[in-house]
Design a protein around this motif. Structure first.
Motif, PDB file in Angstrom:
ATOM      1  N   VAL A   1     -26.297   5.716  -8.655  1.00  0.00           N
ATOM      2  CA  VAL A   1     -27.423   4.948  -9.177  1.00  0.00           C
ATOM      3  C   VAL A   1     -27.498   3.629  -8.425  1.00  0.00           C
ATOM      4  CG1 VAL A   1     -28.436   3.864 -11.221  1.00  0.00           C
ATOM      5  CG2 VAL A   1     -27.118   5.986 -11.464  1.00  0.00           C
ATOM      6  N   MET A   2     -28.713   3.246  -8.001  1.00  0.00           N
ATOM      7  CA  MET A   2     -28.919   1.970  -7.325  1.00  0.00           C
ATOM      8  C   MET A   2     -29.198   0.879  -8.356  1.00  0.00           C
ATOM      9  SD  MET A   2     -31.170   2.621  -3.885  1.00  0.00           S
ATOM     10  CE  MET A   2     -32.498   3.443  -4.758  1.00  0.00           C
ATOM     11  N   TYR A   3     -28.521  -0.265  -8.201  1.00  0.00           N
ATOM     12  CA  TYR A   3     -28.733  -1.428  -9.065  1.00  0.00           C
ATOM     13  C   TYR A   3     -29.141  -2.606  -8.190  1.00  0.00           C
ATOM     14  CZ  TYR A   3     -26.135   1.182 -12.636  1.00  0.00           C
ATOM     15  OH  TYR A   3     -25.714   2.130 -13.545  1.00  0.00           O
ATOM     16  N   VAL A   4     -30.213  -3.265  -8.554  1.00  0.00           N
ATOM     17  CA  VAL A   4     -30.673  -4.453  -7.850  1.00  0.00           C
ATOM     18  C   VAL A   4     -30.902  -5.550  -8.897  1.00  0.00           C
ATOM     19  CG1 VAL A   4     -32.493  -5.481  -6.459  1.00  0.00           C
ATOM     20  CG2 VAL A   4     -31.732  -3.152  -5.971  1.00  0.00           C
ATOM     21  N   ALA A   5     -30.345  -6.753  -8.660  1.00  0.00           N
ATOM     22  CA  ALA A   5     -30.423  -7.853  -9.639  1.00  0.00           C
ATOM     23  C   ALA A   5     -31.189  -9.026  -9.079  1.00  0.00           C
ATOM     24  CB  ALA A   5     -29.019  -8.286 -10.041  1.00  0.00           C
TER      25      ALA A   5
ATOM     26  N   SER B   1     -19.719  -9.024 -15.652  1.00  0.00           N
ATOM     27  CA  SER B   1     -19.555 -10.070 -14.624  1.00  0.00           C
ATOM     28  C   SER B   1     -18.817  -9.567 -13.396  1.00  0.00           C
ATOM     29  CB  SER B   1     -18.816 -11.280 -15.229  1.00  0.00           C
ATOM     30  OG  SER B   1     -17.501 -10.894 -15.657  1.00  0.00           O
ATOM     31  N   ARG B   2     -18.109  -8.444 -13.532  1.00  0.00           N
ATOM     32  CA  ARG B   2     -17.367  -7.938 -12.368  1.00  0.00           C
ATOM     33  C   ARG B   2     -18.164  -6.931 -11.540  1.00  0.00           C
ATOM     34  NH1 ARG B   2     -12.153  -6.060 -15.609  1.00  0.00           N
ATOM     35  NH2 ARG B   2     -13.884  -5.533 -17.016  1.00  0.00           N
ATOM     36  N   TRP B   3     -19.317  -6.486 -12.058  1.00  0.00           N
ATOM     37  CA  TRP B   3     -20.157  -5.596 -11.250  1.00  0.00           C
ATOM     38  C   TRP B   3     -20.868  -6.414 -10.173  1.00  0.00           C
ATOM     39  CZ3 TRP B   3     -19.149  -0.710 -11.594  1.00  0.00           C
ATOM     40  CH2 TRP B   3     -18.745  -0.148 -12.805  1.00  0.00           C
ATOM     41  N   ASN B   4     -20.938  -5.823  -8.982  1.00  0.00           N
ATOM     42  CA  ASN B   4     -21.446  -6.575  -7.827  1.00  0.00           C
ATOM     43  C   ASN B   4     -22.850  -7.119  -8.026  1.00  0.00           C
ATOM     44  OD1 ASN B   4     -19.307  -6.694  -6.101  1.00  0.00           O
ATOM     45  ND2 ASN B   4     -19.845  -4.837  -4.950  1.00  0.00           N
TER      46      ASN B   4
ATOM     47  N   ARG C   1     -25.787  -2.989  -5.962  1.00  0.00           N
ATOM     48  CA  ARG C   1     -24.666  -2.067  -5.905  1.00  0.00           C
ATOM     49  C   ARG C   1     -25.182  -0.649  -6.073  1.00  0.00           C
ATOM     50  NH1 ARG C   1     -22.775  -0.429 -11.280  1.00  0.00           N
ATOM     51  NH2 ARG C   1     -23.839  -1.678 -12.900  1.00  0.00           N
ATOM     52  N   SER C   2     -24.313   0.314  -5.691  1.00  0.00           N
ATOM     53  CA  SER C   2     -24.600   1.731  -5.909  1.00  0.00           C
ATOM     54  C   SER C   2     -23.353   2.335  -6.521  1.00  0.00           C
ATOM     55  CB  SER C   2     -24.938   2.429  -4.582  1.00  0.00           C
ATOM     56  OG  SER C   2     -25.208   3.796  -4.798  1.00  0.00           O
ATOM     57  N   THR C   3     -23.473   2.885  -7.724  1.00  0.00           N
ATOM     58  CA  THR C   3     -22.324   3.372  -8.483  1.00  0.00           C
ATOM     59  C   THR C   3     -22.597   4.785  -8.981  1.00  0.00           C
ATOM     60  OG1 THR C   3     -21.901   1.107  -9.220  1.00  0.00           O
ATOM     61  CG2 THR C   3     -20.792   2.871 -10.426  1.00  0.00           C
TER      62      THR C   3
ATOM     63  N   VAL D   1     -28.995 -13.071 -15.492  1.00  0.00           N
ATOM     64  CA  VAL D   1     -29.280 -12.076 -14.439  1.00  0.00           C
ATOM     65  C   VAL D   1     -30.022 -10.911 -15.081  1.00  0.00           C
ATOM     66  CG1 VAL D   1     -28.299 -10.457 -12.773  1.00  0.00           C
ATOM     67  CG2 VAL D   1     -27.248 -12.712 -13.095  1.00  0.00           C
ATOM     68  N   VAL D   2     -31.053 -10.431 -14.412  1.00  0.00           N
ATOM     69  CA  VAL D   2     -31.729  -9.199 -14.823  1.00  0.00           C
ATOM     70  C   VAL D   2     -31.509  -8.158 -13.721  1.00  0.00           C
ATOM     71  CG1 VAL D   2     -33.939  -9.967 -13.866  1.00  0.00           C
ATOM     72  CG2 VAL D   2     -33.889  -8.100 -15.510  1.00  0.00           C
ATOM     73  N   SER D   3     -31.041  -6.981 -14.087  1.00  0.00           N
ATOM     74  CA  SER D   3     -30.776  -5.889 -13.128  1.00  0.00           C
ATOM     75  C   SER D   3     -31.698  -4.711 -13.431  1.00  0.00           C
ATOM     76  CB  SER D   3     -29.314  -5.428 -13.220  1.00  0.00           C
ATOM     77  OG  SER D   3     -28.443  -6.422 -12.733  1.00  0.00           O
ATOM     78  N   VAL D   4     -32.198  -4.116 -12.399  1.00  0.00           N
ATOM     79  CA  VAL D   4     -33.034  -2.918 -12.511  1.00  0.00           C
ATOM     80  C   VAL D   4     -32.308  -1.795 -11.789  1.00  0.00           C
ATOM     81  CG1 VAL D   4     -35.282  -1.892 -12.103  1.00  0.00           C
ATOM     82  CG2 VAL D   4     -35.097  -4.335 -12.550  1.00  0.00           C
ATOM     83  N   ALA D   5     -32.121  -0.672 -12.445  1.00  0.00           N
ATOM     84  CA  ALA D   5     -31.387   0.466 -11.875  1.00  0.00           C
ATOM     85  C   ALA D   5     -32.286   1.690 -11.782  1.00  0.00           C
ATOM     86  CB  ALA D   5     -30.154   0.768 -12.733  1.00  0.00           C
ATOM     87  N   LYS D   6     -32.017   2.509 -10.744  1.00  0.00           N
ATOM     88  CA  LYS D   6     -32.771   3.770 -10.584  1.00  0.00           C
ATOM     89  C   LYS D   6     -31.827   4.832 -10.056  1.00  0.00           C
ATOM     90  CE  LYS D   6     -37.031   5.731  -8.748  1.00  0.00           C
ATOM     91  NZ  LYS D   6     -37.552   6.045 -10.087  1.00  0.00           N
ATOM     92  N   PRO D   7     -31.695   5.971 -10.717  1.00  0.00           N
ATOM     93  CA  PRO D   7     -30.817   7.058 -10.259  1.00  0.00           C
ATOM     94  C   PRO D   7     -31.346   7.657  -8.946  1.00  0.00           C
ATOM     95  CG  PRO D   7     -31.380   7.336 -12.567  1.00  0.00           C
ATOM     96  CD  PRO D   7     -32.279   6.287 -12.037  1.00  0.00           C
TER      97      PRO D   7
END
Length: 479
Positions: free
Chosen positions: A147-151, A118-121, A134-136, A163-169
């Motif tokens: 890594v890029m995260y888009v929710a 819940s604390r990740w953007n 977010r990018s972490t 929430v569903v998040s998709v991430a790509k390095p």
């Protein structure tokens, strides 16, 4: 520094700076451009998955559904895709789902199941109704591990239930970024090189055209014969025509003034002789009848001076025509042996009267290349001089040799050597040496005319003393 070098230096500086600025700007935009395109794709993917997952999340049956097995199978796939020359052997998306409190319900990687995200953007902002991304960095010390995260929100009506998040390095995008940068580097370097080459050619062409104009102006200012440079139509061509027209106008004015002065000076002597003889003959009735011998001498003086005036005017006219010309009107093959034979036949009366011997050592195949009339006049002047200075019974000999593309004509005549002080002045206008038969002088225009004809043909004239007489060498282009 030459003008062409300065033009190229300015062009080089401008093209180099412009090329560096454009290439640097584009290179800097490649990385964010690729990532922006990838983010846009992730947005579509996340929203598609949110719709697919909505029913399972709302009923709480996500763990019992077939989706975990599907995501596991998805992670094992090997696409073997060839993308613009780059091979993709594995899938790189990470997908995780959280509930309305941010607790991870499903993770394709399996490492975050049950954790509080819940604390990740990406989750935090999406649960608030905002765009979540977010990018972490996976490794805090490695900037390439981000890594890029888009929710996207999972909605039940108007309520956000997950929430569903998709991430790509980002490292998976690096090969495409580097390939684009390499191609752009080669293309940019090629365009800059081509631009510099065009600039160098333009500078060389402009410098060469201006150099031709400069050399032409210098040659004209030094009094040399020079043809105006041939330049393409346009401003430079118009400038060349304007310079040539200016030269013609200035030379014509100066030429007329110079010839008026020289002609006036040269006419004084024969006119004074004619006037003196006429006054003596006219005063004959007052002083008594003049003896016949004296009368014949005065009449002969009038005839000689009149002939001298006529010869002077004719030679001045011929010389003026040659000096004013900047090039030949024609270039034809002229047989040297035939031309010499023609001149000797025309002077046969003088040759016979002086009991002179004329030898001709000429190859009948030798030919000159030039304007026949001028070549004939030049050789006629040389033969006339040889006849004047050859004593009775003396020898005159024509010879010729070919040296490469040129023919060197030699005219030898027996007689006294030319004084050393006069050798360098023989081709000066109106300079003449006394003739052996009475000390009279010629117009002093013959050798000057020959020199002008030789220069007009690109040849040379040389006069010098040799054993037993004088040798004139005339070098002209051969046919």
């Amino acid at each position: 520094m030459p003008l062409g070098v300065r033009i190229f230096a300015v062009y080089f500086l401008f093209v180099g700076l412009a090329g560096w600025f454009v290439q640097s700007t584009v290179m800097d935009e490649i990385r964010p451009g690729v990532r922006q395109s990838t983010e846009e794709t992730l947005v579509d993917t996340a929203n598609l998955l949110a719709e697919i997952l909505r029913e399972d999340v709302s009923t709480g049956s996500l763990a019992q559904s077939h989706l975990p097995a599907l995501l596991e199978a998805y992670g094992r796939r090997q696409p073997q895709a060839n993308i613009w020359g780059l091979t993709k052997n594995q899938v790189n998306h990470r997908i995780y789902v959280t509930d309305a409190r941010g607790t991870v319900l499903l993770d394709s990687s399996g490492r975050a199941l049950g954790q509080d995200y819940s604390r990740w953007n990406d989750v935090y902002l999406t649960l608030r109704g905002d765009y979540g991304a977010r990018s972490t960095r996976e490794d805090p010390d490695n900037p390439e591990s981000s890594v890029m995260y888009v929710a996207a929100p999972i909605l039940d009506g108007e309520q956000i239930i997950g929430v569903v998040s998709v991430a790509k390095p980002n490292r998976t995008l690096q090969p495409y970024i580097e390939r684009s940068q390499r191609r752009l580097s080669w293309l940019g370097a090629g365009l800059i090189t081509l631009g510099l080459l065009v600039g160098a050619l333009l500078s060389w062409w402009l410098s060469r055209a201006l150099g031709k104009l400069t050399h032409y102006a210098q040659a004209v200012s030094e009094g040399h014969r020079a043809e105006p440079p041939r330049l393409p139509s346009g401003e430079l061509g118009q400038l060349a025509m304007a310079v040539d027209h200016m030269r013609t106008e200035l030379e014509g004015k100066a030429y007329v003034e110079r010839y008026v002065h020289t002609l006036t000076h040269e006419l004084k002597s024969p006119l004074a002789a004619i006037r003196g003889a006429a006054e003596l003959l006219g005063g004959e009735s007052l002083d008594g009848e003049m003896p016949a011998e004296q009368r014949r001498r005065f009449v002969s003086n009038i005839q000689q001076e009149s002939a001298r005036l006529q010869q002077l005017s004719e030679r001045l006219l011929h010389l003026a025509q040659v000096e004013q010309r900047q090039g030949l009107e024609e270039r034809v093959a002229v047989s040297l042996a035939a031309l010499v034979e023609e001149l000797v036949s025309a002077q046969q009366a003088r040759i016979t009267a002086g009991k002179l011997r004329v030898e001709r050592s000429l190859d009948p195949t030798l030919q000159l290349c030039g304007e026949r009339f001028l070549l004939r006049q030049a050789l006629a002047n040389l033969l006339d001089n040889a006849l004047d200075f050859t004593p009775p019974g003396g020898l005159i000999r024509f010879s010729a040799e070919r040296h490469g593309s040129r023919v060197e004509i030699g005219l030898f005549n027996e007689g006294a050597a030319i004084p050393e002080y006069a050798l360098e002045r023989l081709t000066e206008r109106f300079y003449s040496l006394p003739r052996p038969d009475g000390g009279r002088k010629s117009t002093g225009l013959g050798l000057n005319f020959v020199q002008e004809v030789a220069a007009l043909h690109g040849g040379e004239l040389a006069v010098g003393n040799v054993d037993g007489g004088v040798l004139v060498r005339l070098s002209l282009p051969g046919a």
